[in-house]
Design a protein around this motif. Structure first.
Motif, PDB file in Angstrom:
ATOM      1  N   ILE A 188       0.826  -1.213   0.000  1.00  0.00           N
ATOM      2  CA  ILE A 188       0.000   0.000   0.000  1.00  0.00           C
ATOM      3  C   ILE A 188       0.860   1.264   0.000  1.00  0.00           C
ATOM      4  O   ILE A 188       0.626   2.190  -0.792  1.00  0.00           O
ATOM      5  N   PHE A 189       1.869   1.289   0.875  1.00  0.00           N
ATOM      6  CA  PHE A 189       2.617   2.522   1.110  1.00  0.00           C
ATOM      7  C   PHE A 189       3.916   2.625   0.315  1.00  0.00           C
ATOM      8  O   PHE A 189       4.539   3.686   0.308  1.00  0.00           O
ATOM      9  N   ARG A 190       4.349   1.550  -0.315  1.00  0.00           N
ATOM     10  CA  ARG A 190       5.561   1.621  -1.135  1.00  0.00           C
ATOM     11  C   ARG A 190       5.243   2.330  -2.439  1.00  0.00           C
ATOM     12  O   ARG A 190       4.290   1.983  -3.131  1.00  0.00           O
ATOM     13  N   LEU A 205       9.257   4.054   0.887  1.00  0.00           N
ATOM     14  CA  LEU A 205       8.093   3.748   1.717  1.00  0.00           C
ATOM     15  C   LEU A 205       7.630   5.039   2.370  1.00  0.00           C
ATOM     16  O   LEU A 205       8.363   5.641   3.145  1.00  0.00           O
ATOM     17  N   GLU A 206       6.417   5.463   2.051  1.00  0.00           N
ATOM     18  CA  GLU A 206       5.895   6.716   2.578  1.00  0.00           C
ATOM     19  C   GLU A 206       4.604   6.456   3.350  1.00  0.00           C
ATOM     20  O   GLU A 206       3.559   6.156   2.763  1.00  0.00           O
ATOM     21  N   TYR A 207       4.696   6.562   4.667  1.00  0.00           N
ATOM     22  CA  TYR A 207       3.500   6.452   5.494  1.00  0.00           C
ATOM     23  C   TYR A 207       2.769   7.795   5.491  1.00  0.00           C
ATOM     24  O   TYR A 207       3.366   8.846   5.257  1.00  0.00           O
ATOM     25  N   ALA A 213       4.462   5.677  10.994  1.00  0.00           N
ATOM     26  CA  ALA A 213       5.767   5.080  10.700  1.00  0.00           C
ATOM     27  C   ALA A 213       6.426   4.566  11.979  1.00  0.00           C
ATOM     28  O   ALA A 213       6.962   3.452  12.008  1.00  0.00           O
ATOM     29  N   LEU A 214       6.388   5.363  13.046  1.00  0.00           N
ATOM     30  CA  LEU A 214       6.961   4.931  14.323  1.00  0.00           C
ATOM     31  C   LEU A 214       6.194   3.750  14.900  1.00  0.00           C
ATOM     32  O   LEU A 214       6.781   2.813  15.449  1.00  0.00           O
ATOM     33  N   PHE A 215       4.854   3.795  14.785  1.00  0.00           N
ATOM     34  CA  PHE A 215       4.041   2.670  15.272  1.00  0.00           C
ATOM     35  C   PHE A 215       4.408   1.389  14.529  1.00  0.00           C
ATOM     36  O   PHE A 215       4.518   0.321  15.126  1.00  0.00           O
ATOM     37  N   SER A 216       4.598   1.501  13.213  1.00  0.00           N
ATOM     38  CA  SER A 216       4.979   0.337  12.411  1.00  0.00           C
ATOM     39  C   SER A 216       6.326  -0.219  12.860  1.00  0.00           C
ATOM     40  O   SER A 216       6.500  -1.440  12.974  1.00  0.00           O
ATOM     41  N   ASP A 217       7.294   0.660  13.131  1.00  0.00           N
ATOM     42  CA  ASP A 217       8.617   0.211  13.566  1.00  0.00           C
ATOM     43  C   ASP A 217       8.568  -0.421  14.956  1.00  0.00           C
ATOM     44  O   ASP A 217       9.264  -1.404  15.224  1.00  0.00           O
TER      45      ASP A 217
END
Length: 365
Positions: A188-190, A205-207, A213-217
């Motif tokens: 989705i985000f790539r 990769l753009e959130y 982005a931090l939550f994903s990491d």
């Protein structure tokens, strides 16, 4: 175009989330304003050696990794006897490593091409999805391996029925589905976008926002590191205690299990050595991006260390097949039996071909 650590803060963030090799594009600690504390943060590390050697290193790792992991999978598949539960998990691990080393050359070409992605949007998404899936497939295959060894040596009598090949295959299938689901946000985000300012067509990769982005990491650190490492550590400690029980030597089955377990422990040890530093540095990187770590020197060190531990993590994909041969007695036995089968099959096939050709010539005559 300049390298990412030479870019302004917004451009560095744009190139951030390179995928599975995030550290290369994750440098916000440059000679430009720091995105967290808005102060000058000079680059104190020379990156020329790393950037010049990275494509070569990736190509070497990929070539060796493809060759060795295909060899391991062929040995397990071509052997006349069906794979044991442990071998099913190890072959699944080899498949995950093969997926990784098959995707890495695309990024090597991208780096060599001055970060211009030449393969189109579809490959931009698929290649990075494959790399991300290796994240989860590798470590959760080892979780299955650790649980299997734990049951085999600690609870053989009470839970032995759980150790069946059909359950092992089902577990591997669930791991791949789980990895696909967790990696699906990349689809989705790539994005693939031309950056006119730097004359670069970037796959990045753009959130929607930095919080996501931090939550994903953070979730990546928890799901792909903290939880599985805790399970593996517990199982490994129990396995080591069980191996110290000398009474197990009286039973041939247990001795066979111990031989398989020694290989498993070697593979687990190699994984810890290669991957734990990567995840620890990744956690520090998340803390830096969240503003918890604001020291310029620390930020530069984290960035540099991220490069080094990434190389170490790559090496695990070629280390596992080497361990199978050096440590795995059962694997070596299977390997030589497969070679023997092939050596016998060649003359038989050749004689059959000659016989068929001779009869064909007689018929035509």
């Amino acid at each position: 175009p300049p390298f990412p650590w030479q870019l302004s803060a917004p451009a560095s963030v744009l190139f951030a989330s390179f995928g599975w090799i995030p550290s290369l594009f994750n440098s916000t600690t440059t000679a430009f304003p720091d995105v967290n504390n808005s102060i000058e943060c000079p680059d104190m590390i020379s990156w020329d050696i790393i950037t010049n050697s990275l494509p070569i290193y990736i190509f070497i790792i990929s070539a060796l990794g493809i060759l060795l992991n295909v060899f391991v999978i062929l040995v397990f598949c071509l052997h006349k006897k069906p794979c044991t539960v442990a071998e099913i998990y190890l072959s699944n691990l080899a498949a995950a490593d093969l997926l990784l080393v098959s995707c890495l050359p695309f990024w090597a070409v991208n780096i060599y091409n001055n970060f211009n992605w030449p393969f189109g949007l579809f490959m931009c998404k698929v290649v990075n999805l494959g790399i991300k899936m290796n994240y989860y497939c590798s470590i959760y295959s080892l979780v299955l391996v650790g649980i299997d060894r734990y049951i085999a040596l600690v609870h053989a009598m009470s839970h032995g029925r759980m150790r069946r090949p059909k359950y092992a295959k089902l577990g591997c299938l669930l791991v791949w589905i789980f990895s696909l689901v967790l990696g699906s946000p990349l689809l989705i985000f790539r994005k693939l976008e031309y950056i006119a300012q730097y004359n670069v067509t970037a796959c990045y990769l753009e959130y929607p926002n930095e919080k996501l982005a931090l939550f994903s990491d953070v979730m990546l650190a928890i799901v792909s590191f903290l939880i599985p490492i805790s399970v593996i550590t517990y199982c490994t400690l129990k396995i080591i205690l069980a191996l110290k029980n000398k009474s197990m030597d009286r039973f041939h089955t247990e001795r066979t299990e111990k031989k398989a377990t020694i290989l498993i422990l070697a593979v687990l040890g190699a994984f810890f050595i290669c991957w734990v530093p990567f995840h620890l540095i990744s956690i520090l990187d998340v803390l830096h991006r969240a503003g918890v770590i604001q020291d310029c020197y620390a930020s530069n060190v984290i960035e540099f260390c991220h490069q080094i531990v990434s190389y170490l993590a790559f090496f695990n994909s070629i280390l596992n097949p080497v361990l199978y041969v050096l440590v795995g007695k059962n694997f070596r036995k299977k390997m030589w039996e497969v070679f023997h089968q092939w050596a016998i099959l060649r003359p038989v096939t050749s004689d059959s071909t000659r016989s068929h050709l001779s009869s064909t010539l007689k018929t035509t005559a």
